[in-house]
Write a protein that holds these residues in place. Sequence first.
Motif, PDB file in Angstrom:
ATOM      1  N   PHE A   8       0.833  -1.197   0.000  1.00 30.80           N
ATOM      2  CA  PHE A   8       0.000   0.000   0.000  1.00 30.80           C
ATOM      3  C   PHE A   8       0.875   1.257   0.000  1.00 30.80           C
ATOM      4  N   ALA A   9       1.940   1.269   0.800  1.00 39.82           N
ATOM      5  CA  ALA A   9       2.845   2.421   0.843  1.00 39.82           C
ATOM      6  C   ALA A   9       3.506   2.641  -0.517  1.00 39.82           C
ATOM      7  N   LEU A  10       3.924   1.560  -1.170  1.00 35.07           N
ATOM      8  CA  LEU A  10       4.529   1.681  -2.501  1.00 35.07           C
ATOM      9  C   LEU A  10       3.491   2.154  -3.528  1.00 35.07           C
ATOM     10  N   HIS A  11       2.285   1.652  -3.404  1.00 31.86           N
ATOM     11  CA  HIS A  11       1.177   2.067  -4.275  1.00 31.86           C
ATOM     12  C   HIS A  11       0.921   3.567  -4.129  1.00 31.86           C
ATOM     13  N   ARG A  12       0.869   4.055  -2.875  1.00 32.13           N
ATOM     14  CA  ARG A  12       0.649   5.478  -2.618  1.00 32.13           C
ATOM     15  C   ARG A  12       1.822   6.329  -3.122  1.00 32.13           C
ATOM     16  N   ALA A  13       3.043   5.834  -2.964  1.00 34.37           N
ATOM     17  CA  ALA A  13       4.216   6.571  -3.451  1.00 34.37           C
ATOM     18  C   ALA A  13       4.170   6.692  -4.974  1.00 34.37           C
ATOM     19  N   LEU A  14       3.785   5.629  -5.639  1.00 39.19           N
ATOM     20  CA  LEU A  14       3.667   5.647  -7.091  1.00 39.19           C
ATOM     21  C   LEU A  14       2.560   6.616  -7.520  1.00 39.19           C
ATOM     22  N   SER A  15       1.469   6.642  -6.769  1.00 41.38           N
ATOM     23  CA  SER A  15       0.371   7.575  -7.035  1.00 41.38           C
ATOM     24  C   SER A  15       0.857   9.021  -6.883  1.00 41.38           C
ATOM     25  N   TRP A  16       1.586   9.277  -5.812  1.00 37.16           N
ATOM     26  CA  TRP A  16       2.133  10.611  -5.560  1.00 37.16           C
ATOM     27  C   TRP A  16       3.041  11.041  -6.712  1.00 37.16           C
ATOM     28  N   LEU A  17       3.937  10.152  -7.146  1.00 37.26           N
ATOM     29  CA  LEU A  17       4.852  10.440  -8.252  1.00 37.26           C
ATOM     30  C   LEU A  17       4.078  10.729  -9.534  1.00 37.26           C
ATOM     31  N   ASP A  18       3.055   9.933  -9.803  1.00 38.85           N
ATOM     32  CA  ASP A  18       2.231  10.105 -10.992  1.00 38.85           C
ATOM     33  C   ASP A  18       1.566  11.477 -10.994  1.00 38.85           C
ATOM     34  N   GLU A  19       0.998  11.882  -9.848  1.00 44.40           N
ATOM     35  CA  GLU A  19       0.339  13.185  -9.740  1.00 44.40           C
ATOM     36  C   GLU A  19       1.330  14.335  -9.857  1.00 44.40           C
ATOM     37  N   LYS A  20       2.498  14.205  -9.226  1.00 42.27           N
ATOM     38  CA  LYS A  20       3.513  15.262  -9.309  1.00 42.27           C
ATOM     39  C   LYS A  20       3.973  15.458 -10.747  1.00 42.27           C
ATOM     40  N   LEU A  21       4.189  14.362 -11.467  1.00 41.03           N
ATOM     41  CA  LEU A  21       4.595  14.453 -12.866  1.00 41.03           C
ATOM     42  C   LEU A  21       3.497  15.123 -13.693  1.00 41.03           C
ATOM     43  N   TYR A  22       2.256  14.725 -13.455  1.00 42.37           N
ATOM     44  CA  TYR A  22       1.119  15.313 -14.166  1.00 42.37           C
ATOM     45  C   TYR A  22       1.043  16.819 -13.924  1.00 42.37           C
ATOM     46  N   HIS A  23       1.159  17.248 -12.658  1.00 41.32           N
ATOM     47  CA  HIS A  23       1.097  18.676 -12.332  1.00 41.32           C
ATOM     48  C   HIS A  23       2.257  19.434 -12.976  1.00 41.32           C
ATOM     49  N   SER A  24       3.435  18.820 -13.024  1.00 40.32           N
ATOM     50  CA  SER A  24       4.588  19.456 -13.664  1.00 40.32           C
ATOM     51  C   SER A  24       4.358  19.637 -15.161  1.00 40.32           C
ATOM     52  N   VAL A  25       3.850  18.618 -15.799  1.00 38.09           N
ATOM     53  CA  VAL A  25       3.581  18.689 -17.242  1.00 38.09           C
ATOM     54  C   VAL A  25       2.522  19.766 -17.519  1.00 38.09           C
ATOM     55  N   MET A  26       1.476  19.814 -16.699  1.00 42.07           N
ATOM     56  CA  MET A  26       0.428  20.817 -16.893  1.00 42.07           C
ATOM     57  C   MET A  26       0.970  22.232 -16.676  1.00 42.07           C
ATOM     58  N   ARG A  27       1.858  22.395 -15.703  1.00 36.77           N
ATOM     59  CA  ARG A  27       2.465  23.701 -15.441  1.00 36.77           C
ATOM     60  C   ARG A  27       3.310  24.134 -16.644  1.00 36.77           C
ATOM     61  N   VAL A  28       4.106  23.220 -17.203  1.00 37.92           N
ATOM     62  CA  VAL A  28       4.932  23.535 -18.378  1.00 37.92           C
ATOM     63  C   VAL A  28       4.051  23.930 -19.563  1.00 37.92           C
ATOM     64  N   LYS A  29       2.908  23.263 -19.702  1.00 40.29           N
ATOM     65  CA  LYS A  29       1.986  23.548 -20.812  1.00 40.29           C
ATOM     66  C   LYS A  29       1.046  24.713 -20.503  1.00 40.29           C
ATOM     67  N   SER A  30       1.186  25.314 -19.316  1.00 38.09           N
ATOM     68  CA  SER A  30       0.330  26.425 -18.870  1.00 38.09           C
ATOM     69  C   SER A  30      -1.154  26.059 -18.868  1.00 38.09           C
ATOM     70  N   ILE A  31      -1.442  24.833 -18.434  1.00 39.66           N
ATOM     71  CA  ILE A  31      -2.819  24.365 -18.315  1.00 39.66           C
ATOM     72  C   ILE A  31      -3.150  24.304 -16.831  1.00 39.66           C
ATOM     73  N   PRO A  32      -4.186  25.033 -16.389  1.00 36.92           N
ATOM     74  CA  PRO A  32      -4.524  25.020 -14.956  1.00 36.92           C
ATOM     75  C   PRO A  32      -5.079  23.664 -14.516  1.00 36.92           C
ATOM     76  N   VAL A  33      -4.706  23.266 -13.324  1.00 40.43           N
ATOM     77  CA  VAL A  33      -5.217  22.039 -12.720  1.00 40.43           C
ATOM     78  C   VAL A  33      -6.111  22.458 -11.556  1.00 40.43           C
ATOM     79  N   LEU A  34      -7.360  22.052 -11.611  1.00 42.39           N
ATOM     80  CA  LEU A  34      -8.331  22.450 -10.591  1.00 42.39           C
ATOM     81  C   LEU A  34      -8.391  21.395  -9.490  1.00 42.39           C
ATOM     82  N   ALA A  35      -7.307  21.270  -8.744  1.00 41.24           N
ATOM     83  CA  ALA A  35      -7.179  20.199  -7.750  1.00 41.24           C
ATOM     84  C   ALA A  35      -8.270  20.238  -6.685  1.00 41.24           C
TER      85      ALA A  35
END
Length: 194
Positions: free
Chosen positions: A101-128
Amino acid sequence: SFLSKGYHVTGLDLSQEMIQAFEESIPEALKPQTRLVVGDAEEFLLQNQEEYDVIVLSAILHHLFDYESVLRQICARLSSGKRLLVFFEPLKQEVYSPIKFALHRALSWLDEKLYHSVMRVKSIPVLADEYHHSDYQRQFGGIDPNRVDEILRDEGLKVLRIEKYCARRYGLHALLANRVLGTQNTFNLFATRP
Protein backbone atom coordinates in the motif's frame (compact mmCIF):
# COMPACT_ATOMS: atom_id res chain seq x y z
CA SER A 1 -19.14 3.06 -31.98
CA PHE A 2 -22.82 2.68 -31.20
CA LEU A 3 -23.72 5.44 -33.66
CA SER A 4 -21.97 3.79 -36.60
CA LYS A 5 -23.89 0.57 -35.84
CA GLY A 6 -27.21 2.42 -36.16
CA TYR A 7 -28.04 2.96 -32.48
CA HIS A 8 -29.57 6.15 -31.20
CA VAL A 9 -27.38 7.60 -28.45
CA THR A 10 -28.22 9.89 -25.55
CA GLY A 11 -25.18 11.53 -23.97
CA LEU A 12 -25.38 13.23 -20.57
CA ASP A 13 -22.71 15.28 -18.78
CA LEU A 14 -22.64 18.15 -16.30
CA SER A 15 -20.04 19.91 -18.41
CA GLN A 16 -21.12 21.96 -21.43
CA GLU A 17 -17.53 21.71 -22.68
CA MET A 18 -17.58 17.89 -22.59
CA ILE A 19 -20.90 17.74 -24.42
CA GLN A 20 -19.58 20.19 -27.01
CA ALA A 21 -16.39 18.13 -27.48
CA PHE A 22 -18.49 14.98 -27.94
CA GLU A 23 -20.78 16.74 -30.40
CA GLU A 24 -17.82 17.99 -32.44
CA SER A 25 -16.48 14.43 -32.70
CA ILE A 26 -19.71 13.08 -34.25
CA PRO A 27 -19.83 12.95 -38.07
CA GLU A 28 -22.62 15.13 -39.49
CA ALA A 29 -24.44 12.13 -40.99
CA LEU A 30 -24.78 10.54 -37.53
CA LYS A 31 -25.87 13.64 -35.58
CA PRO A 32 -29.61 12.97 -36.10
CA GLN A 33 -29.16 9.77 -34.04
CA THR A 34 -27.86 11.69 -31.00
CA ARG A 35 -29.41 13.57 -28.16
CA LEU A 36 -26.87 15.43 -26.02
CA VAL A 37 -27.92 16.78 -22.64
CA VAL A 38 -26.09 19.05 -20.21
CA GLY A 39 -27.32 18.18 -16.74
CA ASP A 40 -26.98 15.90 -13.74
CA ALA A 41 -27.98 12.25 -13.59
CA GLU A 42 -30.55 12.61 -10.81
CA GLU A 43 -32.52 15.32 -12.62
CA PHE A 44 -32.27 13.52 -15.96
CA LEU A 45 -33.64 10.30 -14.45
CA LEU A 46 -36.53 12.18 -12.83
CA GLN A 47 -37.53 13.84 -16.10
CA ASN A 48 -36.90 10.92 -18.50
CA GLN A 49 -38.56 7.56 -17.98
CA GLU A 50 -37.64 5.86 -21.27
CA GLU A 51 -35.85 2.51 -21.40
CA TYR A 52 -32.50 1.87 -23.06
CA ASP A 53 -30.82 -1.12 -24.68
CA VAL A 54 -27.42 -0.24 -23.21
CA ILE A 55 -26.50 2.17 -20.44
CA VAL A 56 -22.85 3.13 -20.04
CA LEU A 57 -21.74 4.90 -16.87
CA SER A 58 -18.24 6.22 -17.33
CA ALA A 59 -16.69 7.68 -14.17
CA ILE A 60 -19.98 9.00 -12.84
CA LEU A 61 -21.02 7.03 -9.75
CA HIS A 62 -18.23 8.36 -7.53
CA HIS A 63 -19.39 11.93 -8.20
CA LEU A 64 -22.84 11.24 -6.74
CA PHE A 65 -23.86 11.73 -3.11
CA ASP A 66 -26.33 8.82 -3.32
CA TYR A 67 -24.95 6.62 -6.08
CA GLU A 68 -27.01 3.66 -4.83
CA SER A 69 -30.32 5.39 -5.50
CA VAL A 70 -29.19 6.52 -8.96
CA LEU A 71 -27.98 3.02 -9.76
CA ARG A 72 -31.39 1.59 -8.81
CA GLN A 73 -33.13 4.12 -11.05
CA ILE A 74 -30.81 3.24 -13.91
CA CYS A 75 -31.59 -0.46 -13.48
CA ALA A 76 -35.28 0.37 -13.89
CA ARG A 77 -34.47 1.73 -17.38
CA LEU A 78 -33.17 -1.66 -18.62
CA SER A 79 -35.59 -4.32 -19.87
CA SER A 80 -34.86 -8.02 -20.44
CA GLY A 81 -31.70 -8.77 -22.41
CA LYS A 82 -30.29 -5.27 -21.99
CA ARG A 83 -26.82 -4.31 -20.78
CA LEU A 84 -25.21 -2.06 -18.17
CA LEU A 85 -21.55 -1.10 -18.31
CA VAL A 86 -19.84 0.76 -15.47
CA PHE A 87 -16.37 2.10 -16.21
CA PHE A 88 -13.56 3.76 -14.29
CA GLU A 89 -14.90 3.89 -10.75
CA PRO A 90 -12.56 4.22 -7.73
CA LEU A 91 -12.23 0.85 -6.02
CA LYS A 92 -12.90 0.65 -2.29
CA GLN A 93 -10.89 -2.18 -0.82
CA GLU A 94 -9.12 -3.39 2.26
CA VAL A 95 -5.37 -2.94 2.64
CA TYR A 96 -3.80 -6.35 3.16
CA SER A 97 -0.14 -5.39 2.82
CA PRO A 98 0.99 -2.11 4.39
CA ILE A 99 4.24 -2.24 2.40
CA LYS A 100 2.46 -2.72 -0.94
CA PHE A 101 0.00 0.00 0.00
CA ALA A 102 2.84 2.42 0.84
CA LEU A 103 4.53 1.68 -2.50
CA HIS A 104 1.18 2.07 -4.27
CA ARG A 105 0.65 5.48 -2.62
CA ALA A 106 4.22 6.57 -3.45
CA LEU A 107 3.67 5.65 -7.09
CA SER A 108 0.37 7.57 -7.04
CA TRP A 109 2.13 10.61 -5.56
CA LEU A 110 4.85 10.44 -8.25
CA ASP A 111 2.23 10.11 -10.99
CA GLU A 112 0.34 13.18 -9.74
CA LYS A 113 3.51 15.26 -9.31
CA LEU A 114 4.59 14.45 -12.87
CA TYR A 115 1.12 15.31 -14.17
CA HIS A 116 1.10 18.68 -12.33
CA SER A 117 4.59 19.46 -13.66
CA VAL A 118 3.58 18.69 -17.24
CA MET A 119 0.43 20.82 -16.89
CA ARG A 120 2.47 23.70 -15.44
CA VAL A 121 4.93 23.54 -18.38
CA LYS A 122 1.99 23.55 -20.81
CA SER A 123 0.33 26.43 -18.87
CA ILE A 124 -2.82 24.37 -18.31
CA PRO A 125 -4.52 25.02 -14.96
CA VAL A 126 -5.22 22.04 -12.72
CA LEU A 127 -8.33 22.45 -10.59
CA ALA A 128 -7.18 20.20 -7.75
CA ASP A 129 -9.63 21.50 -5.12
CA GLU A 130 -12.64 21.19 -7.42
CA TYR A 131 -11.50 17.72 -8.47
CA HIS A 132 -11.20 16.56 -4.85
CA HIS A 133 -14.65 17.83 -3.87
CA SER A 134 -16.38 16.55 -7.00
CA ASP A 135 -15.11 13.01 -6.36
CA TYR A 136 -17.54 12.60 -3.49
CA GLN A 137 -17.33 8.81 -2.99
CA ARG A 138 -13.53 8.83 -3.30
CA GLN A 139 -13.46 10.84 -0.06
CA PHE A 140 -14.82 7.70 1.62
CA GLY A 141 -12.33 5.35 -0.01
CA GLY A 142 -14.18 4.74 -3.27
CA ILE A 143 -16.99 2.36 -4.21
CA ASP A 144 -17.16 -1.30 -3.24
CA PRO A 145 -17.95 -3.34 -6.38
CA ASN A 146 -19.45 -6.04 -4.16
CA ARG A 147 -22.02 -3.49 -2.97
CA VAL A 148 -22.73 -2.55 -6.60
CA ASP A 149 -23.18 -6.26 -7.36
CA GLU A 150 -25.68 -6.55 -4.44
CA ILE A 151 -27.69 -3.57 -5.70
CA LEU A 152 -27.79 -4.91 -9.24
CA ARG A 153 -28.91 -8.36 -8.04
CA ASP A 154 -31.62 -6.73 -5.91
CA GLU A 155 -32.82 -4.97 -9.06
CA GLY A 156 -32.88 -8.17 -11.14
CA LEU A 157 -29.60 -7.78 -13.02
CA LYS A 158 -26.79 -10.29 -13.25
CA VAL A 159 -23.16 -9.16 -13.06
CA LEU A 160 -21.20 -10.98 -15.73
CA ARG A 161 -17.79 -9.48 -15.02
CA ILE A 162 -15.97 -7.21 -12.61
CA GLU A 163 -12.52 -6.08 -13.69
CA LYS A 164 -10.13 -4.51 -11.13
CA TYR A 165 -6.93 -2.71 -12.08
CA CYS A 166 -4.72 0.23 -11.23
CA ALA A 167 -5.30 3.32 -13.35
CA ARG A 168 -2.59 5.97 -13.56
CA ARG A 169 -2.07 8.99 -15.79
CA TYR A 170 1.14 7.55 -17.24
CA GLY A 171 1.61 4.10 -18.73
CA LEU A 172 4.84 3.26 -16.91
CA HIS A 173 3.25 3.98 -13.53
CA ALA A 174 0.20 1.89 -14.44
CA LEU A 175 2.46 -0.94 -15.60
CA LEU A 176 4.44 -0.87 -12.35
CA ALA A 177 1.28 -0.85 -10.23
CA ASN A 178 -0.51 -3.59 -12.18
CA ARG A 179 2.36 -5.92 -13.02
CA VAL A 180 4.97 -5.37 -10.31
CA LEU A 181 2.99 -4.32 -7.22
CA GLY A 182 -0.24 -6.06 -8.21
CA THR A 183 -2.28 -3.22 -6.72
CA GLN A 184 -5.67 -1.92 -7.84
CA ASN A 185 -7.57 1.34 -7.47
CA THR A 186 -10.25 1.18 -10.17
CA PHE A 187 -12.99 -1.17 -11.36
CA ASN A 188 -15.19 -1.76 -14.37
CA LEU A 189 -18.37 -3.84 -14.32
CA PHE A 190 -20.54 -5.52 -16.98
CA ALA A 191 -24.09 -6.61 -16.15
CA THR A 192 -27.24 -7.70 -17.96
CA ARG A 193 -30.90 -8.09 -17.19
CA PRO A 194 -31.69 -11.78 -17.93
